[in-house]
Design a protein around this motif. Structure first.
Motif, PDB file in Angstrom:
ATOM      1  N   ALA A 128       5.238  32.434  40.857  1.00 31.07           N
ATOM      2  CA  ALA A 128       3.965  33.123  41.091  1.00 31.07           C
ATOM      3  C   ALA A 128       2.827  32.476  40.313  1.00 31.07           C
ATOM      4  O   ALA A 128       1.754  32.193  40.874  1.00 31.07           O
ATOM      5  CB  ALA A 128       4.096  34.600  40.711  1.00 31.07           C
TER       6      ALA A 128
ATOM      7  N   TYR B  97      -2.103  37.371  38.690  1.00 30.68           N
ATOM      8  CA  TYR B  97      -0.711  37.131  38.295  1.00 30.68           C
ATOM      9  C   TYR B  97      -0.119  38.378  37.655  1.00 30.68           C
ATOM     10  O   TYR B  97       0.997  38.803  37.996  1.00 30.68           O
ATOM     11  CB  TYR B  97      -0.639  35.947  37.333  1.00 30.68           C
TER      12      TYR B  97
ATOM     13  N   TRP C 119       0.477  41.060  40.212  1.00 36.25           N
ATOM     14  CA  TRP C 119       1.533  40.655  41.137  1.00 36.25           C
ATOM     15  C   TRP C 119       2.915  40.887  40.545  1.00 36.25           C
ATOM     16  O   TRP C 119       3.808  41.438  41.175  1.00 36.25           O
ATOM     17  CB  TRP C 119       1.327  39.188  41.488  1.00 36.25           C
ATOM     18  N   ARG C 120       3.108  40.466  39.298  1.00 39.65           N
ATOM     19  CA  ARG C 120       4.440  40.432  38.732  1.00 39.65           C
ATOM     20  C   ARG C 120       4.787  41.647  37.865  1.00 39.65           C
ATOM     21  O   ARG C 120       5.953  42.022  37.782  1.00 39.65           O
ATOM     22  CB  ARG C 120       4.612  39.152  37.895  1.00 39.65           C
TER      23      ARG C 120
ATOM     24  N   CYS D 281       3.857  25.301  47.707  1.00 34.49           N
ATOM     25  CA  CYS D 281       2.588  25.914  47.291  1.00 34.49           C
ATOM     26  C   CYS D 281       1.637  24.838  46.766  1.00 34.49           C
ATOM     27  O   CYS D 281       0.662  25.146  46.092  1.00 34.49           O
ATOM     28  CB  CYS D 281       2.819  26.992  46.244  1.00 34.49           C
TER      29      CYS D 281
ATOM     30  N   PRO E 144       6.544  35.037  45.995  1.00 40.58           N
ATOM     31  CA  PRO E 144       5.822  33.771  45.935  1.00 40.58           C
ATOM     32  C   PRO E 144       6.308  32.814  47.036  1.00 40.58           C
ATOM     33  O   PRO E 144       7.434  32.937  47.531  1.00 40.58           O
ATOM     34  CB  PRO E 144       6.162  33.222  44.541  1.00 40.58           C
ATOM     35  N   LYS E 145       5.458  31.868  47.392  1.00 38.94           N
ATOM     36  CA  LYS E 145       5.796  30.947  48.485  1.00 38.94           C
ATOM     37  C   LYS E 145       7.096  30.197  48.224  1.00 38.94           C
ATOM     38  O   LYS E 145       7.916  30.020  49.128  1.00 38.94           O
ATOM     39  CB  LYS E 145       4.660  29.952  48.702  1.00 38.94           C
TER      40      LYS E 145
ATOM     41  N   GLU F 201       1.963  29.012  41.659  1.00 41.48           N
ATOM     42  CA  GLU F 201       1.224  29.110  42.924  1.00 41.48           C
ATOM     43  C   GLU F 201      -0.248  29.426  42.681  1.00 41.48           C
ATOM     44  O   GLU F 201      -1.135  28.811  43.296  1.00 41.48           O
ATOM     45  CB  GLU F 201       1.862  30.192  43.795  1.00 41.48           C
TER      46      GLU F 201
END
Length: 406
Positions: A311, A335, A338-339, A405, A397-398, A314
């Motif tokens: 993450a 970030y 997200w996490r 990414c 994440p990608k 990216e």
């Protein structure tokens, strides 16, 4: 003379090295700092006692950064089934890869295998620099960078410093980020054992009064055990002679793998629930155990850390591509949002499970067992738990989705 980088990653373990790999693939000038140069070669025996169960999402990340072939070459072990049962009742769960689109549920891999393969990749990436031995003794924030001073006197600076230096993170303390948590007063006792019966490429876990006992399959036919015990019991089990320990272990296993034939070195580590109150500060971010530490009963700690790595890499690469400064707090806040929520959900789930299986009152044991069997008999619920345990959930994440990414 000050050495300048775009990003400095502190901590060269699995999470830190994966972060540095992903950043370097994206052309970020990154330095990875580690106190010790990790070993890259070793004899085939014995198996190291530090082993992780890597999910499909983690495998995807490691494949995308180029480390997976080196890991396979050194040795990984796929597990295709997972069997969980309650020692106090008849509750049982069985997860089978045949119920998924994959040939396995995940892989058991020695930590040193993952680290060595990642460092091999870093050697091949021109924008990556590995600095060992490197002990950070001071960190300062100034207008244009974070500046680190090493024990040998070297001065390094970067637009962003990422701390992946473990549960007792030195850099987290230097940044003034507090943690919240508690000790479980339990230890995770680990060892490698030989068993009479084949492990059948199955991860076995039996819930006992003091905590779960897991047998995890290894490529050489042995099993890695992770046994959650009270700190007092753990200490006494470490002091037992090998044959006495094997006898106690065999009894605790319920005989599921037959006789316990042999055991290698044993070690134990204290278990703790802990999370950083903030994941980020100015030009600073936490990844992996530096940000969160959870109960190991489902083996999700390193997998959560690898998702952190994917993450933040990216977002750093995206910020660079958009020609915005890496000092921007905007992507760091993204970030954290997200996490942090995903990690707290996983940590809380592990905490609840640990407490639930610590209950010994018979009515609650019966209720718990009935719940396990109900889940086991529901294809839809099992499929949901299966995918979640494999790391294949929303908002990944990608890299965890097998997409680049950079």
């Amino acid at each position: 003379m000050t050495e300048r980088y775009e990003v400095i990653v502190c901590g060269g373990g699995m999470v830190g090295a994966a972060t540095a790999c992903a950043l370097a693939h994206g052309g970020i000038k990154v330095a990875l700092l580690e106190r010790f140069n990790p070993e890259r070669q070793w004899p085939p025996e014995p198996i190291d006692i530090r082993v992780s169960a890597l999910t499909k999402a983690s495998q995807n990340i490691l494949e995308m950064v180029g480390a997976w072939p080196g890991m396979v070459q050194r040795g990984v072990c796929a597990y295709r089934d997972m069997r969980v049962w309650d020692a106090r009742a008849d509750g049982e769960l069985h997860f089978d890869c045949a119920d998924t689109e994959f040939n396995e549920l995940g892989h058991l891999v020695e930590n040193r295998v993952t680290v060595a393969a990642l460092w091999d990749v870093l050697d091949s990436l021109p924008s990556a620099t590995c600095i060992t031995p490197a002990k950070v003794v001071d960190m300062q924030l100034n207008e244009s960078s974070r500046q680190l001073r090493l024990e040998d006197g070297r001065i390094l600076e970067a637009d962003l410093v990422i701390a992946a230096d473990g549960r007792d993170s030195t850099l987290r303390a230097m940044a003034g980020i507090d943690v919240t948590g508690w000790d479980y007063h339990q230890d995770g006792l680990v060892a490698t054992v030989s068993t009479e019966k084949s492990h059948q490429f199955t991860a076995w876990q039996r819930f006992l009064d003091e905590g779960p006992l897991a047998f995890l399959p290894l490529k050489n036919g042995q099993c890695s055990i992770v046994w959650t015990l009270s700190s007092e019991t753990s200490k006494s089990h470490l002091a037992l002679a090998d044959q006495d320990f094997l006898q106690v272990l065999e009894q605790a296993s319920g005989g599921i793998l037959g006789k316990m034939l042999d055991v290698g070195p044993r070690a134990a580590f204290p278990l703790r629930f802990q999370y950083a109150n903030r994941y980020v500060d100015q030009r600073f971010a936490l990844c992996g155990d530096a940000a969160h530490a959870m109960h190991p009963l489902a083996g999700q700690g390193v997998n959560a850390g690898l998702l952190d790595a994917a993450a933040i890499a990216e977002l750093v690469i995206q910020t660079r591509q958009e020609k915005r400064p890496l000092s921007s707090s905007r992507f760091l806040r993204r970030y954290e949002r997200w996490r942090k929520g995903d990690n707290l959900m996983m940590m809380s789930s592990m905490d609840v499970l640990n407490r639930t299986y610590g209950v010994t009152a018979q009515p609650l044991v019966g209720l718990r067992s009935a719940g396990m069997n109900r889940v086991n008999n529901s294809a839809w619920v099992k499929a949901y738990f299966n995918r979640y345990a494999m790391g294949l959930r929303d908002d990944l994440p990608k890299l965890a989705q097998r997409q680049i990414c950079w």
